[in-house]
Design an enzyme around this catalytic site. Structure first.
Site, short mmCIF file in Angstrom:
data_model
loop_
_atom_site.label_atom_id
_atom_site.label_comp_id
_atom_site.label_asym_id
_atom_site.label_seq_id
_atom_site.Cartn_x
_atom_site.Cartn_y
_atom_site.Cartn_z
N ASP A 91 14.30 -17.18 -8.51
CA ASP A 91 13.28 -17.89 -7.61
C ASP A 91 13.88 -19.38 -7.42
O ASP A 91 13.96 -20.09 -8.59
CB ASP A 91 11.77 -17.88 -7.95
CG ASP A 91 10.88 -18.42 -6.97
OD1 ASP A 91 11.11 -19.84 -7.01
OD2 ASP A 91 10.30 -17.91 -6.41
N GLY A 92 14.21 -19.42 -6.26
CA GLY A 92 14.94 -20.99 -6.10
C GLY A 92 14.06 -21.99 -6.28
O GLY A 92 14.60 -22.93 -6.89
N ASP A 109 18.53 -21.82 2.51
CA ASP A 109 18.80 -20.95 3.94
C ASP A 109 17.86 -19.53 3.39
O ASP A 109 18.32 -18.87 3.26
CB ASP A 109 20.13 -20.55 4.35
CG ASP A 109 19.95 -19.78 5.28
OD1 ASP A 109 19.07 -19.68 6.43
OD2 ASP A 109 21.04 -19.04 5.98
#
Length: 227
Positions: A91-92, A109
């Site tokens: 998970d970013g 993005d």
């Protein structure tokens, strides 16, 4: 969400075939030879492939939450992991909270079938993006310009960066790319197009970006003019 987010030319899989990806490469006007590029959201890998090919002196770390997207990396000709390139399945938002990567450029993005996940556009997330950048690092965020929350999200980025940001509409005007700088005022940092392109690996890459970087440079001279 029905906007096109990725397209690949099979004969040249590294080429950028969607307008907003060309706009995101505008970071070269501020950091033409970044040592470490971070990216949240792999998708079809367009930006990752272009940067890997055209910026041979840059290391790249890509964070992608969807394991199915990571599993398709060979089909989309995404490079294998090596000393210069790495895809992390995570998970970013969690990754930025748990790590201190010090990116020179950080590209955001990240979209799913419902649009941009709330975790990737919160005030906390943009604060974490600021903390993840090295001195004079640059954040690059792709947003849907026509989404009703666009003004709110752009203002959150500006708040996290003390107002040191600029919004650039992509040519097709459905996406807007927000550039934000840690350090020097971003509007005073822009290089010439020739300087920005000097570090690219070949003329084909420079040719792809030259017109769009020129358009961004023109817009930055007067941000009130619609690009």
């Amino acid at each position: 969400m029905d906007e096109l987010q990725s397209r690949m030319l099979t004969q040249s899989p590294w080429r950028l075939e969607v307008d907003y990806t060309l706009t995101m490469m505008g970071f070269l006007l501020f950091r033409p030879v970044p040592l470490h590029i971070g990216m949240i959201g792999l998708g079809g890998g367009s930006l990752a492939k272009f940067c890997h090919r055209q910026l041979p002196r840059s290391r790249m770390t890509v964070v992608e939450i969807n394991p199915d997207v990571v599993a398709l990396r060979r089909e989309f000709h995404v490079p294998d992991d090596d000393a210069r390139f790495c895809v992390i399945s995570a998970d970013g938002a969690d990754y930025l909270q748990a790590s201190v990567p010090q990116f020179d450029v950080l590209l955001i993005d990240g979209f799913d079938h419902q649009g941009q996940p709330p975790a990737l556009c919160s005030q906390r997330f943009y604060d974490d993006c600021f903390a993840a950048l090295a001195a004079d690092g640059v954040l690059v965020v792709n947003l849907h310009y026509e989404h009703p929350d666009y003004p709110l999200l752009a203002s959150r980025i500006a708040r996290s960066f003390g107002g040191n940001s600029v919004e650039i509409l992509a040519p097709e005007k459905t996406n807007s790319v927000v550039f934000a700088s840690r350090g020097k005022p971003i509007l005073a940092r822009g290089l010439s197009v020739a300087q920005a392109l000097a570090g690219l690996a070949d003329e084909e890459g420079r040719h792809q970006l030259r017109a769009e970087l020129g358009r961004i440079t023109w817009h930055m001279k007067d941000p009130e003019i619609e690009a």
